[in-house]
Design an enzyme around this catalytic site. Structure first.
Site, PDB file in Angstrom:
ATOM      1  N   CYS A 107      -4.890  10.808   1.652  1.00 11.60           N
ATOM      2  CA  CYS A 107      -3.995   9.649   1.506  1.00 11.60           C
ATOM      3  C   CYS A 107      -2.607   9.988   1.007  1.00 11.60           C
ATOM      4  CB  CYS A 107      -4.640   8.616   0.584  1.00 11.60           C
ATOM      5  SG  CYS A 107      -6.091   7.871   1.320  1.00 11.60           S
ATOM      6  N   LYS A 117       0.829  -1.207   0.000  1.00 11.25           N
ATOM      7  CA  LYS A 117       0.000   0.000   0.000  1.00 11.25           C
ATOM      8  C   LYS A 117       0.864   1.258   0.000  1.00 11.25           C
ATOM      9  CE  LYS A 117      -3.332   2.852   0.271  1.00 11.25           C
ATOM     10  NZ  LYS A 117      -4.569   2.933   0.963  1.00 11.25           N
TER      11      LYS A 117
HETATM   12  C1  UDX Z   1      -5.490   7.516  -3.541  1.00  7.15           C
HETATM   13  C2  UDX Z   1      -5.102   6.261  -4.317  1.00  7.15           C
HETATM   14  O1  UDX Z   1      -5.329   6.472  -5.717  1.00  7.15           O
HETATM   15  C3  UDX Z   1      -5.888   5.058  -3.815  1.00  7.15           C
HETATM   16  O2  UDX Z   1      -5.459   3.877  -4.480  1.00  7.15           O
HETATM   17  C4  UDX Z   1      -5.662   4.920  -2.315  1.00  7.15           C
HETATM   18  O3  UDX Z   1      -6.441   3.856  -1.804  1.00  7.15           O
HETATM   19  C5  UDX Z   1      -6.036   6.215  -1.602  1.00  7.15           C
HETATM   20  O4  UDX Z   1      -5.301   7.296  -2.152  1.00  7.15           O
HETATM   21  P1  UDX Z   1      -7.560   9.210  -3.608  1.00  7.15           P
HETATM   22  O5  UDX Z   1      -6.954   9.900  -2.429  1.00  7.15           O
HETATM   23  O6  UDX Z   1      -9.035   8.943  -3.618  1.00  7.15           O
HETATM   24  O7  UDX Z   1      -6.861   7.786  -3.840  1.00  7.15           O
HETATM   25  O8  UDX Z   1      -7.230  10.124  -4.867  1.00  7.15           O
HETATM   26  P2  UDX Z   1      -6.510   9.960  -6.286  1.00  7.15           P
HETATM   27  O9  UDX Z   1      -7.498   9.740  -7.332  1.00  7.15           O
HETATM   28  O10 UDX Z   1      -5.346   9.028  -6.211  1.00  7.15           O
HETATM   29  O11 UDX Z   1      -5.966  11.458  -6.467  1.00  7.15           O
HETATM   30  C6  UDX Z   1      -5.060  12.006  -5.511  1.00  7.15           C
HETATM   31  C7  UDX Z   1      -4.701  13.427  -5.858  1.00  7.15           C
HETATM   32  O12 UDX Z   1      -3.856  13.452  -6.998  1.00  7.15           O
HETATM   33  C8  UDX Z   1      -5.879  14.362  -6.191  1.00  7.15           C
HETATM   34  O13 UDX Z   1      -5.657  15.598  -5.529  1.00  7.15           O
HETATM   35  C9  UDX Z   1      -5.810  14.515  -7.693  1.00  7.15           C
HETATM   36  O14 UDX Z   1      -6.333  15.739  -8.121  1.00  7.15           O
HETATM   37  C10 UDX Z   1      -4.303  14.428  -7.919  1.00  7.15           C
HETATM   38  N1  UDX Z   1      -3.924  13.987  -9.276  1.00  7.15           N
HETATM   39  C11 UDX Z   1      -4.277  12.755  -9.724  1.00  7.15           C
HETATM   40  C12 UDX Z   1      -3.163  14.834 -10.080  1.00  7.15           C
HETATM   41  O15 UDX Z   1      -2.820  15.944  -9.688  1.00  7.15           O
HETATM   42  N2  UDX Z   1      -2.794  14.391 -11.326  1.00  7.15           N
HETATM   43  C13 UDX Z   1      -3.134  13.159 -11.805  1.00  7.15           C
HETATM   44  O16 UDX Z   1      -2.741  12.829 -12.919  1.00  7.15           O
HETATM   45  C14 UDX Z   1      -3.903  12.316 -10.972  1.00  7.15           C
END
Ligand code: UDX
Length: 419
Positions: free
Chosen positions: A246, A190
């Site tokens: 996260c 993780k």
């Molecule tokens: C994340 C992990 O993806 C997931 O597998 C884990 O269980 C929990 O943490 P989450 O926090 O829901 O999930 O968000 P995620 O979709 O991963 O996006 C995280 C952040 O990255 C967001 O602020 C998003 O805007 C940003 N992001 C994502 C970018 O800036 N660029 C990208 O290309 C993708």
């Protein structure tokens, strides 16, 4: 779990939350979940309680899903809630059962908790601990739970693992890979997954600092490297960076844990990942200053405060952070977000909370898009242009078409693209 066919009791120490859930009301925004909650509170397969005494003697399997936030004033994860939940549960167990950890924890926690369980459970009941990290994304929680990419389980009790396989019978039958390993590897899977995702985002954002400087286009660069199957296009969207409950705290906790283990240099690159990420927020504030010269008293419309679209979560949200920085620099900041207004207001009450994007934009001297909700991606520059005082926009997520906005007379700035 109820949708997968099981009888489920949800436990929380917060009576208000439990009351809401029991009434079929979800205390946060998650697409598809209210329907499932209503379906199974009605079917009777899903109940809620604050009582460990009720579930200790009852369940075959207990999932620990409490949070591990960043400790105040420290980069490490705060294990207080997990420890408390496991210890309280163990003290109420009066039968053989399995405890399955889902929380994201520092490596070594599961083995420590196994000892805690052994020393706490009364009598000669056999209680095994497995670690089964959770990979769900907010906004896709239902899909990621019912059809996960993979299932990972740490632990060595074969009978307990078979029981967990029964729980996941449906996804396993439809081909979800199942990886069985030791406790430490499961915990690290993780941490590694989130560190990789954060690094991928900061990697592209570091390049966006370069394209900004030399006049390149970060989106074209991401598309071009993303076509290499070994790299892949996902998580290469440059912009104001990652936030949420996260990625930021998990990369810090991983670094803190690995240093604690004496491997000081090993995860040091994550400091850079974190810094690149935070610098993108500063870049937006800098651009705002460049456009407006003096922020004092200037009306700025901020579109989006959630850390990403389809979520009402504002924990470590880049959007809310930028809005707060602009406010602290003297600007009059009006924000709008389709779902995250209440959460944002609780964290930062001093911003102006508008009831719609149109209201936030009215008479503004600068518009900044920071969370790429569909309704912001599809804004019409001509209609919007009628209501603002000055046609300047910063696209903090690289989702708008610069030509379209410029044609309508807007000054258009973005992160990592020539304007
Ligand atoms: C994340 C992990 O993806 C997931 O597998 C884990 O269980 C929990 O943490 P989450 O926090 O829901 O999930 O968000 P995620 O979709 O991963 O996006 C995280 C952040 O990255 C967001 O602020 C998003 O805007 C940003 N992001 C994502 C970018 O800036 N660029 C990208 O290309 C993708």
């Amino acid at each position: 779990m109820a949708e997968l066919g099981f009888e489920v009791v949800g436990v929380d120490t917060d009576p208000k939350k439990i009351e809401q859930l029991a009434a079929g009301v979800l205390p946060f925004h998650e697409p598809g979940l209210p329907e499932l909650l209503r379906k199974h509170t009605t079917s009777g397969r899903l109940r809620f309680t604050t009582s460990y005494a009720e579930i200790g003697p009852w369940a075959d399997i207990h999932f620990i899903a409490v949070g591990t936030p960043q400790k105040a004033g420290d980069h490490a994860a705060d294990m207080t809630y997990v420890d408390m939940a496991v210890e309280t549960l163990a003290s109420h167990i009066s039968r053989d059962c399995v405890i399955v950890g889902k929380s994201t924890v520092p490596v070594g926690s599961a083995r420590r908790l196994s000892d805690l369980i052994r020393n706490t459970v009364a009598g000669d009941n056999t209680v095994s601990l497995l670690w089964n990290p959770e990979f769900l994304r907010e906004g896709f929680a239902v899909q990621d739970t019912l059809q996960p990419d993979r299932l990972v389980v740490g632990g060595d009790d074969a009978q307990a693992i078979d029981l967990l396989k029964e729980v996941y019978g449906l996804p396993l039958a439809s081909g979800t890979p199942f990886i069985s390993t030791d406790l430490e590897t499961a915990e690290l899977v993780k941490a590694a997954a989130n560190a990789f995702l954060a690094t991928k985002i900061s990697f592209i954002n570091a390049f966006s600092e370069v394209t900004e400087h030399v006049g390149g286009d970060i989106r074209v660069l991401a598309d071009a490297i993303g076509l290499d199957n070994r790299i892949g296009r996902r998580f290469l969207n440059a912009g104001v960076g990652f936030g949420g409950g996260c990625l930021p705290k998990d990369i810090r906790a991983l670094q803190a844990r690995v240093s604690e283990l004496g491997l000081d240099r090993t995860m040091r690159f994550l400091t850079e990942v974190d810094e690149i990420n935070l610098r993108r927020r500063d870049r937006v504030v800098h651009l705002a200053k460049e456009i407006l010269h003096d922020l004092q008293g200037r009306k700025i419309a901020v579109l989006g405060v959630a850390f990403k679209p389809n979520s009402d979560d504002v924990r470590d949200s880049p959007a809310l952070d930028v809005a707060a920085q602009l406010y602290n620099a003297g600007a009059d900041v009006s924000v709008f977000d389709p779902e995250a207004m209440n959460n944002a207001r609780l964290r930062f009450p001093r911003l102006t909370y508008s009831t719609s994007a149109a209201e936030a934009l009215k008479d503004s001297t600068l518009t900044i898009l920071l969370t790429e909700w569909e309704e912001f991606r599809t804004l019409d520059p001509s209609a919007v242009g009628e209501t603002v005082e000055s046609k300047s926009i910063i696209d903090g997520r690289n989702v708008l078409d610069p030509i379209r906005w410029q044609t309508e007379g807007w000054r258009f700035e973005s992160l990592g693209r020539k304007s």
